[in-house]
Write a protein that holds these residues in place. Structure first.
Motif, PDB file in Angstrom:
ATOM      1  N   GLU A  66       0.582  -1.481   0.134  1.00 13.42           N
ATOM      2  CA  GLU A  66       0.311   0.067   0.239  1.00 13.42           C
ATOM      3  C   GLU A  66       0.916   1.762  -0.012  1.00 13.42           C
ATOM      4  N   HIS A  69       1.807   2.359  -3.456  1.00 18.11           N
ATOM      5  CA  HIS A  69       0.828   3.051  -3.853  1.00 18.11           C
ATOM      6  C   HIS A  69       1.025   4.377  -3.897  1.00 18.11           C
ATOM      7  N   HIS A 105       0.066  -3.801   8.162  1.00 15.63           N
ATOM      8  CA  HIS A 105      -0.469  -2.631   6.304  1.00 15.63           C
ATOM      9  C   HIS A 105      -0.918  -4.135   5.195  1.00 15.63           C
ATOM     10  N   THR A 106      -1.361  -3.493   3.909  1.00 16.85           N
ATOM     11  CA  THR A 106      -1.858  -3.864   3.018  1.00 16.85           C
ATOM     12  C   THR A 106      -0.882  -4.577   1.912  1.00 16.85           C
TER      13      THR A 106
END
Lengths: 285, 1238
Positions: A66, A69, A105-106
């Motif tokens: 992420e 991103h 987190h992702t």
């Protein structure tokens, strides 16, 4: 959302990863059919580890955390400079060990093939114990070794530091010269449009106007106006010329005001003290 | 309601009592206004409640005042009545509040205080029946015929065991006078209770009601003033009353009370037994039966002048007997009660606010130990009635005869103060008097207003303090040590100072509400003397007790011995309690505490100079005083004088401050033969905790371990100067250095450990747990140049290039310099620094200050086109920039100045820092905030002098932390005003105009962030009105924790004082059972382990077995020093960053090898799963009741064990193990607040 329990090596505790098929929205560039969304990953997990973990489901094409991103989004804005590709390259500093993620987190994991998704989701129900980290002899330094590596990376040899700084500045200068707005106006010429009106422009920092000789305000003024700062000296000029105690009614008004002020203060004090009294603040011992 | 009616009644009488001046003025005001003062009954009623001030005195009705006051101001109609026409009454009231008092708030507070300290009318009535019964009983005791004193005593003991307390010289078998008992000639209530002036005492003493029993004059003979005969008769009389009360049916506890252990002042304290006939539980009062001589007694007052010798010790008959001023005064005391009653009555009648002012004065005195209670300043135990007379003296003035009698010196009397002053003005006038008056030099005899004048005694040459009451010739201050009066003078002086300076702290509270008796806070050095083995040079004759004789001797010798080293030497003792009359007298208290306030300039002196050799007489006296310590010495300037030299092993200030303690120890040994082990000195400077163990320090650095810390501190300062000079001299760098500012605490003498230079050759031989290289931070500022780019990121790269150029040049001259990048840095923020290890072994970190960064950032923030998220980002960057390059150098400069102003400041700060570190708080509180806390106790010492030793400074900071109500008020520290002040004697005052701004900002901030998620401490300086620059990271949990730890520490300090032993290491031992989990680190790889207080020396001792074996093979850190590399700290920071508010982690940055963590309790409550919960979660069963759980999202909670496992992975190689502790809920303070905050 499926929940995949991980058995942490050397301890009895479990960590839970949550997985879901990626739901595409327009802004995202990820292929919807073969992307898996993962949440609550361990803080120290690397792409390599994840790829290894999901190898049983199918080959992994790419993994996007992420944090990456958002940084991508940011860089988009600057990448519109056409000059970027032409600019001299920046000599990098020593590479840093990967930074640690924030907790829980992702990531998006993109498989080569969409058939891997159901397999991966099925992991949550499979009885097989899944260990984390997936390979016990991880090549990534952790703990003390991580900090030593990080310290050494943050202390580049002087030559590299010099080269980095120099090339960065070359790069910077190049980009700047490239992106400098080429003004279609020349200094000192008044700008007259097709209908014969003279264009009025903002003044420069030192009173030079970019366009012709007609200017309205300096940048400083603009800035001050924007920040709400006021021009002190100008205000000082408008000093009151009236005498405050010339007429009797003024004196009387003043006295009255003073008294009322006194009274108000007294009342306020009284309320405060009453409050204190309630909280028993007046018992000396 | 009754109370209200009463008030109205008194209201109508009011105007006539007012001073005329005020009234005229008020009327003027109204006519100016053009409005006629109308009598509006409605208003009048509203006002009546506010006029509580005089009711409290006139009626003494505490209940009524209390009930009324809070109700009134909240009346809604009052809110918009600010503009209504004022009544005369109101004008009076407002004028009075603002002009006659310090401020209207001050007046209101006084009004609120007074009823609290006086007996309630209703409960006072409970006493009436008891007093009547006592009167009846004592009046009806049957007379006893004259008997031999010893026989009589034996008889009395046989009846019910009541003792007769004969005084010295004791009656012998061959005495030819007799004791007897006859009906008292008068019994009446005297003292403060008689005219409602009682003030409640401290420590459960409560109110005391004096019942005066006048012995009939027929009992006495003319010669009874000789050889304690009067006192023997008196003791017997008292014992008869005691015996009869014991056997009566009144259900009383009858106790003897001997103020200052003086049997000549014995009295009976009568308390009703619990659940007896007269239960006084509600009142907390006792009745004191005192015996007095009638006015027509045969004892002649003229025989009792201070120069008369009235005790003849048989064996010293060859010498003329010495005068007995104390003995004589004790007889005079027995003649005073009735006279004093009358005097106080007329004073109260004549002086408008006499009672209230006396009450204030007594509360003030009680809070400072000048009254009954624990830790009484010696001499003030039974001096309660004196305070009223001080006030009366200020109004009545001096006796004319005392003014004439002072021979050569022309003594002018004090100008009397007015009778109509307000209580506050009277209080202030008294302070003014006490602060400037010397009762020894300038004896006070109060003018007798009415009645016959008493004989006049000449006190000249007695060298005792004198305050003679009018009508009698009784000296109140007889027996009060001079030192106690000096302390009183000092206290009054400081009180005045505090009243005059517009301090931020609540002056009222400082005056009356705080207990200021604590020895550790009051004095710099405290010495406990056990006097049980003391030997007095001559027998106790004049003094009432051995204790008093020793005190008077101590008073003399300590003052002479300490000389200018000490500003104040005070003697403090906890008075003995009353004892049952049927028991034998308990032993006198044996402990006297000596409190010394040092003069910071003179206290560390090594040599005391005496008289020159040419003056043999003075030399003889000097030698006699100092004994073998005294020696004749010749000094550099050619003088040959007697002198006393105090040798020291080291020369540090800490050791030098031990000298006063040594002097006291020596001199009491010499003059009172108190053995050394009976003297406990509490001023160890705790130097042991402010340096690393010498054996390892020796290997770390070449500086000799015995070097004084001050000298080591100076080494790094000179290294810094050298470095700056070198960089300035460089020619081959693109821009020249303009200025450099130090920002490190090592350079302002406030680093806990003085920075030791690293021994570069020995570095590789050091064990891993000693390999930390601390860096001293400095800021460099280079010439301005147009070459600097206008881009923030590019500026950082230019900095890098510039630092690289300097590093190259430094490396050629033998230093080790390299460019370092910060971890987790933002490219637009300053993140490049220069690390230098000089050849001398000192490490520095230099950063470049470029002021254009600020402009650029401000412009970006102001730009309307900047998106909001980026503006936040820029704001943070600007905040960091200002903190690092603007505030830090400024802070450094100011505190550096403070160090020079207060020599002990550095020591205080180092101790406080060590303490905060040891208690695991330093990881959340910046060192700058700690320094400001310490600065506060120096700059705003309230009603004390700034501390002059580090230890007393430390105690005060601890108290400050324990008392500071950080939720309600900011801490104001005028460091910058102080730095610019030349005059050192004046009190530093925070500029009042910006103080108001600061207050406003504080109120605003509390309104915005009531839960105190950050900036719980607001430490305001002139340059930081928000007060959050240095204490931003302190949230309510940390602040609460600091407060609790401070309280615990202070309790420990106080307790250890009473126990007589103090172990600093125990005080710094941190309790770990409050944490949810503990992370134990491996000490062998914690590079700062040697700084740990409880470090195990065997770790580095085992390594020394083979001194020449290089440790590369086993070492993790290798042979090259890494500047400021502390993986423990890095791990701590990472855990904090990664887990955010999931947990709060604590540890001791100074070598701590355990971290303690607390979970956020809210995350233990199950909640539905979402992706961005922000914590590592695990699913939990939602209780089984919910059948649709398959479709619903599962509930989750914090997965604690997984987080701990993760932490263990993060700290691989550093962490030994993690222990989860079962903690009782909400043990850790601030936890409940956390609940609120989340």
């Amino acid at each position: 959302m499926e929940c995949v329990p991980l058995f942490l090596s050397q301890t009895h505790s479990q960590h839970f990863i949550y997985a879901r098929k990626h739901e595409s929205n327009e802004s995202s560039s990820l292929p919807p059919d073969r992307t898996l969304f993962l949440a609550n990953l361990p803080v120290d997990c690397t792409k390599h580890q994840l790829a290894r973990f999901f190898k049983s489901s199918g080959p992994v094409e790419n993994i996007v955390f992420e944090t990456e991103h958002t940084s991508e989004d940011n860089s988009e804005g600057s990448s519109k400079n056409q000059g970027e590709s032409l600019a001299p390259p920046i000599c990098p500093l020593s590479p840093l060990p990967p930074s640690l993620h924030h907790t829980a987190h992702t990531a998006h994991i993109i498989f080569l093939d969409s058939s891997a998704i159901p397999l991966a989701l099925a992991l949550s129900t499979s009885a097989k114990r899944k260990h984390w980290p997936p390979d016990s002899d991880s090549e990534e330094p952790m703990g003390l070794r991580y900090y030593l590596a990080q310290y050494d990376a943050l202390h580049p040899p002087l030559e590299i530091a010099k080269r980095h700084a120099d090339t960065y500045m070359e790069h910077f200068e190049f980009i700047r010269s490239f992106t400098k707005p080429k003004s279609k106006y020349n200094k000192g010429e008044a700008i007259v449009d097709a209908e014969g009106f003279t264009l009025v422009t903002r003044g420069g920092a030192y009173g030079n106007t970019l366009g012709g000789g007609v200017a309205v305000a300096s940048k400083k003024f603009q800035l001050d106006a924007a920040t709400g700062k006021s021009q002190e000296p100008e205000r000082r000029k408008k000093k009151k010329k009236e005498k405050p105690d010339f007429y009797t009614f003024q004196i009387r008004e003043q006295k009255r005001k003073d008294f009322m002020h006194l009274r108000r203060n007294f009342e306020e004090d009284k309320i405060r003290i009453a409050k204190l009294k309630e909280s028993r603040r007046f018992k000396p011992y | 309601m009754a109370g209200k009616r009463k008030t109205l009644a008194s209201e109508s009488q009011r105007p006539s009592k007012r001073p005329h001046l005020v009234e005229d003025d008020a009327e003027q005001n109204i006519s100016d206004d053009g409005q006629v003062p109308t009598y509006n009954p409605d208003n009048e009623e509203a006002d009546s409640g506010e006029d509580s001030e005089s009711d409290a005195i006139v009626e003494d009705d505490g209940n009524a005042t209390q009930a009324r006051a809070p109700a009134e101001p909240l009346r809604p109609s009052d809110a918009h009545s600010v503009w209504k026409a004022p009544t005369t009454e109101e004008l009076h009231q407002l004028k009075e509040a603002t002009e006659l008092f310090k401020s209207s708030a001050f007046k209101l507070k006084i009004d609120a205080l007074v009823p609290q300290i006086k007996p309630r009318q209703t409960s006072a009535q409970l006493l009436e029946p008891l007093l009547h019964a006592l009167h009846q009983h004592i009046g009806s005791i049957s007379p006893l015929s004259p008997q031999h004193p010893l026989q009589a005593a034996r008889k009395l003991r046989k009846i019910n065991g009541v003792q007769v307390l004969y005084t010295t010289p004791q009656p012998r078998d061959d005495t030819n006078w007799k004791v007897s008992f006859e009906k008292p000639s008068n019994i009446q209530i005297v003292g403060s209770w008689a005219h409602q002036m009682s003030v409640i005492g401290r420590d459960g003493v409560g109110f005391s009601v004096d019942l005066n029993v006048e012995m009939p004059s027929s009992l006495f003979q003319e010669k009874d003033y000789l050889d304690s005969r009067f006192f023997h008769k008196r003791s017997y009389y008292l014992a008869v009353i005691a015996s009869s009360l014991v056997s009566s049916e009144l259900d009383l506890d009858v106790q003897y009370d001997l103020p200052e252990q003086n049997p000549r002042r014995s009295s009976l304290v009568v308390r009703p037994k619990k659940d007896g006939k007269y239960d006084l539980q509600k009142l907390n009062a006792s009745v004191r039966i005192i015996l007095a001589l009638p006015l027509d007694s045969p004892i002649a007052v003229s025989r009792l002048s201070p120069s008369h010798a009235n005790i003849r010790v048989p064996n010293s008959s060859t010498l003329p007997p010495k005068p007995t001023p104390f003995y004589n005064n004790d007889i005079l005391r027995c003649m005073t009660p009735t006279a004093h009653l009358l005097l106080m009555y007329s004073a109260a009648k004549e002086i408008t606010h006499f009672k209230e002012a006396t009450a204030l004065l007594r509360v003030w005195a009680n809070q400072r130990g000048y009254g009954k209670g624990n830790k009484t300043v010696f001499g003030f135990e039974a001096l309660g009635s004196w305070w009223g007379f001080v006030l009366a003296y200020l109004v009545w003035g001096d006796d004319e005869r005392s003014l004439k009698n002072v021979g050569t010196k022309k003594r002018k009397g004090r100008k009397p103060i007015g009778k109509g002053l307000s209580s506050y003005q009277m209080f202030r006038a008294t302070m003014d008097f006490l602060a400037s008056h010397d009762f020894v030099e300038d004896t006070v005899q109060v003018r007798t207003i009415s009645g016959p004048k008493p004989p006049h005694f000449d006190f000249a040459g007695t060298s005792i303090p004198v305050f003679v009451s009018p009508s009698t010739v009784f000296n109140f201050l007889s027996g009060v040590p001079v030192s106690s009066l000096e302390l009183l003078r000092q206290d009054a002086h400081l009180t005045l100072k505090a009243l005059d300076s517009p301090s931020s702290t609540d002056t009222f509270e400082l005056m009356f509400m705080r207990d200021l008796r604590d020895m550790q806070l009051r004095f710099d050095t405290i010495i406990r003397l056990d006097i049980s083995r003391a030997v007095l040079p001559e027998p106790v004759v004049d003094h009432g007790s051995r204790n008093a004789a020793i005190v008077s001797q101590l008073d003399k010798i300590l003052k002479q011995a300490l000389g200018s080293r000490a500003k104040i030497v005070a003697l403090v003792q906890t008075p003995s309690k009353p004892f049952l009359s049927t028991e034998s007298q308990p032993p006198e208290p044996t402990v006297i505490e000596v409190g010394i306030i040092l003069d910071p300039d003179n206290a560390p002196r090594l040599v005391d100079h005496g008289p020159p050799a040419e003056d043999p007489e003075a030399c003889e006296r000097f030698r006699d005083f100092w004994g073998e310590k005294s020696e004749l010495r010749r000094f550099n300037d050619g003088r040959i004088v007697e002198s006393v030299v105090w040798e020291l092993a080291g020369k540090s200030t800490g050791e030098r401050l031990q000298i006063p303690g040594r002097i006291v120890r020596y001199i009491v040994g010499r003059h009172l033969q108190i053995p050394s082990e009976d003297v406990t000195v509490f001023n160890t400077q705790y130097d042991g905790v402010l340096s690393i163990p010498p054996d390892i320090a020796n290997r770390y650095s070449t500086v000799a371990p015995a070097t004084a810390p001050e000298a080591v501190q100076r080494l790094v300062v000179s290294a810094y100067d050298e470095l700056v000079k070198d960089i300035k001299a460089m020619e081959n760098i693109p821009l020249g250095l303009v200025t450099s500012s130090p920002v490190s605490d090592a350079l302002r003498y406030t680093a806990v450990f003085p920075t030791l230079p690293l021994d570069m050759d020995a570095y590789s031989l050091l064990p891993d747990h000693a390999k930390y290289v601390p860096a001293t931070e400095i800021v460099l500022q280079f010439e301005r140049s147009s070459q600097w780019p206008d881009d923030l990121a590019a500026i950082q790269k230019v900095k890098m290039a510039l630092l690289e150029a300097i590093a190259q040049l430094l490396n050629t001259s033998g230093s080790k310099a390299s460019v370092a990048l910060d971890r987790n840095s933002d490219p637009i923020e300053d993140h490049v620094s220069l690390e230098i290890i000089l050849p001398s072994g000192f490490a520095f970190r230099a950063r470049i200050y470029h002021d254009r960064e600020q402009t650029l950032l401000e412009r970006l923030i102001a730009d309307r086109n900047t998106p909001e998220y980026k503006r936040k980002h820029f704001q943070t960057a600007l905040h960091h920039h200002l903190k690092r390059f603007v505030h830090a150098p400024r802070h450094h400069a100011a505190l550096h100045a403070l160090h020079h102003r207060y020599p002990s400041y550095s020591h205080t700060t180092r101790l406080v820092k060590r303490w905060l570190n040891a208690h695991w708080l330093a990881s959340h509180i910046s060192p700058e905030a700690m320094e400001l806390l310490c600065a506060h106790v120096y700059l705003d010492a309230g009603v004390r002098e700034p501390p002059s030793t580090g230890v007393s400074g430390f105690s005060r900071v601890v108290t400050l932390l324990a008392e500071w109500d950080w939720r309600e008020s900011p801490l104001v520290v005028p460091v910058y005003t102080s730095a610019s002040m030349v005059d050192r004697t004046h009190r530093v005052v925070f500029p009042p105009d910006i103080l108001n701004q600061a207050q406003e900002r504080f109120t605003k901030h509390r309104a915005v962030d009531p839960r105190l998620s950050r900036g719980a401490w607001s430490i305001v300086t002139e340059e930081d009105l928000s007060g959050h620059i240095w204490s931003d990271s302190v949230d309510s949990i940390i602040a609460g924790r600091a407060k609790d730890l401070a309280k615990a520490t202070f309790d420990y300090l106080r307790k250890s004082m009473d126990d007589g032993e103090l172990d600093i290491k125990t005080m710094l031992l941190h309790p770990t059972n409050d944490y949810d989990f503990l992370i134990h680190l491996d000490p062998s790889v914690a590079p700062r382990y040697i700084e740990n207080l409880h470090a195990d020396p065997s770790l580095w001792k085992s390594a020394t077995k083979y001194a020449n074996v290089r440790m590369d093979a086993t070492s993790v850190y290798g042979t090259v020093p890494r500047v400021q590399f502390d993986p423990v700290r890095l791990l701590f920071e990472d855990i904090r960053r990664i887990y955010g508010d999931n947990l709060v982690l604590f540890y001791d940055p100074m070598g701590g090898v355990t971290m303690g963590g607390v979970w956020n309790p809210l995350l233990r409550n199950p909640r539905p799963f979402r992706v961005l919960l922000g914590f590592s979660s695990m699913p939990v069963d939602s209780g089984g009741k919910d059948n649709k759980s398959s479709t619903q999202k599962p509930n989750v909670v914090l997965n604690e064990s997984a987080v701990l496992a993760e932490i263990q992975r993060l700290g691989k190689g550093l962490i030994k193990n993690v222990v989860v502790q079962g903690v009782r809920a909400s043990v850790l303070c601030g936890r409940s607040e956390w609940y609120e905050a989340c």
